[in-house]
Design a protein around this motif. Sequence first.
Motif, PDB file in Angstrom:
ATOM      1  N   ALA A 227      51.674  18.477  32.729  1.00  0.00           N
ATOM      2  CA  ALA A 227      51.647  17.922  34.271  1.00  0.00           C
ATOM      3  C   ALA A 227      52.572  17.250  34.764  1.00  0.00           C
ATOM      4  O   ALA A 227      52.641  17.766  36.152  1.00  0.00           O
ATOM      5  N   LEU A 228      53.446  17.108  33.851  1.00  0.00           N
ATOM      6  CA  LEU A 228      55.130  17.583  34.327  1.00  0.00           C
ATOM      7  C   LEU A 228      55.250  18.101  34.837  1.00  0.00           C
ATOM      8  O   LEU A 228      56.277  18.222  35.610  1.00  0.00           O
ATOM      9  N   GLY A 229      55.615  19.219  33.880  1.00  0.00           N
ATOM     10  CA  GLY A 229      56.392  20.835  34.540  1.00  0.00           C
ATOM     11  C   GLY A 229      55.150  21.228  35.580  1.00  0.00           C
ATOM     12  O   GLY A 229      55.971  21.487  36.575  1.00  0.00           O
ATOM     13  N   THR A 230      54.008  21.350  35.985  1.00  0.00           N
ATOM     14  CA  THR A 230      53.237  21.338  36.822  1.00  0.00           C
ATOM     15  C   THR A 230      53.522  20.677  38.775  1.00  0.00           C
ATOM     16  O   THR A 230      54.246  20.980  39.450  1.00  0.00           O
TER      17      THR A 230
ATOM     18  N   ALA B  48      63.493  18.805  51.728  1.00  0.00           N
ATOM     19  CA  ALA B  48      63.732  18.390  51.058  1.00  0.00           C
ATOM     20  C   ALA B  48      63.510  16.827  50.504  1.00  0.00           C
ATOM     21  O   ALA B  48      63.626  16.404  48.874  1.00  0.00           O
ATOM     22  N   THR B  49      61.787  16.311  50.581  1.00  0.00           N
ATOM     23  CA  THR B  49      61.618  15.663  50.035  1.00  0.00           C
ATOM     24  C   THR B  49      60.556  15.751  48.815  1.00  0.00           C
ATOM     25  O   THR B  49      60.917  15.874  47.730  1.00  0.00           O
ATOM     26  N   GLY B  50      60.363  17.237  48.567  1.00  0.00           N
ATOM     27  CA  GLY B  50      59.639  18.040  47.673  1.00  0.00           C
ATOM     28  C   GLY B  50      60.581  18.656  46.897  1.00  0.00           C
ATOM     29  O   GLY B  50      59.816  17.999  45.421  1.00  0.00           O
ATOM     30  N   LEU B  51      61.761  18.701  47.045  1.00  0.00           N
ATOM     31  CA  LEU B  51      63.009  19.102  46.710  1.00  0.00           C
ATOM     32  C   LEU B  51      63.189  18.190  45.734  1.00  0.00           C
ATOM     33  O   LEU B  51      63.936  17.828  44.575  1.00  0.00           O
ATOM     34  N   ALA B  52      63.480  16.808  46.127  1.00  0.00           N
ATOM     35  CA  ALA B  52      63.767  15.431  45.522  1.00  0.00           C
ATOM     36  C   ALA B  52      62.710  14.747  44.972  1.00  0.00           C
ATOM     37  O   ALA B  52      63.197  13.565  43.477  1.00  0.00           O
ATOM     38  N   VAL B  53      60.835  15.334  44.848  1.00  0.00           N
ATOM     39  CA  VAL B  53      59.902  14.985  43.496  1.00  0.00           C
ATOM     40  C   VAL B  53      60.768  15.954  42.710  1.00  0.00           C
ATOM     41  O   VAL B  53      60.586  15.796  41.053  1.00  0.00           O
ATOM     42  N   ALA B  54      61.055  17.470  42.847  1.00  0.00           N
ATOM     43  CA  ALA B  54      61.116  18.522  42.174  1.00  0.00           C
ATOM     44  C   ALA B  54      62.256  18.263  40.676  1.00  0.00           C
ATOM     45  O   ALA B  54      61.850  18.381  40.084  1.00  0.00           O
ATOM     46  N   ILE B  55      63.323  18.324  41.240  1.00  0.00           N
ATOM     47  CA  ILE B  55      64.204  18.086  40.376  1.00  0.00           C
ATOM     48  C   ILE B  55      64.357  16.820  39.065  1.00  0.00           C
ATOM     49  O   ILE B  55      64.640  17.842  37.996  1.00  0.00           O
ATOM     50  N   PRO B  56      63.905  16.052  40.346  1.00  0.00           N
ATOM     51  CA  PRO B  56      63.961  15.223  38.504  1.00  0.00           C
ATOM     52  C   PRO B  56      62.914  14.819  37.509  1.00  0.00           C
ATOM     53  O   PRO B  56      63.308  14.960  36.468  1.00  0.00           O
ATOM     54  N   ALA B  57      61.778  15.675  38.662  1.00  0.00           N
ATOM     55  CA  ALA B  57      60.902  16.319  37.251  1.00  0.00           C
ATOM     56  C   ALA B  57      61.187  17.080  36.325  1.00  0.00           C
ATOM     57  O   ALA B  57      60.733  17.084  35.241  1.00  0.00           O
TER      58      ALA B  57
END
Length: 211
Positions: A109-112, A159-168
Amino acid sequence: MFEILQSGGWIMLPILLCSILALAISVERLWALIPTKIAPPNQLAEVWQKVKANSINPGYLRELKDSSPLGALLASGLSNSRYGRDIMKDSIEETASHVIHDMERNLNALGTIAAIAPLLGLLGTVVGMIDVFAQIVDLGTGNAGVLAGGISQALITTATGLAVAIPALVMHRYLHRRIDSMVVGLEQESVKLVDALHSERKVAVKASKQK
């Protein structure tokens, strides 16, 4: 912060949900994968003392199985130790597959989330740009300030999507690496029990033959 979320439009809601889920999964897995929980210190030594004292019984094996992932592997090996070294190792490997599955819980789920968060951001930007071009059709290009504001708002979702995706993504890779290291440690501890137990039996058999 609320103004930024509001300016990004409705697509910010699933991105925000992804960020909450990613944080929850990361914290839960970090807590669950504390090394002392996976392989308690001195547990192998304690089990070996029980073996030496010939005090292994079904009740103790159930307690050992529920104590930790390492305990589950050791209990599986001890339960099948009378069938020989190969069967003992096979039972440990079978139990290890279940243990690894439990350790990797929610990592998919985290990878998704890491994969879809930037896509959601891109979708929001595309929708925003469509609105900007619709304004150009209706109002023309005379008001550059309005157009620039619309474009900047459209880019907020990316920008928000990348800010969530990178740490995940970073946490997903880190947790997988952590699990791999722990699994190696569990296998090493289990092999120590197998080797010690069957070496002890070989010595006992040789001693009995000499008598």
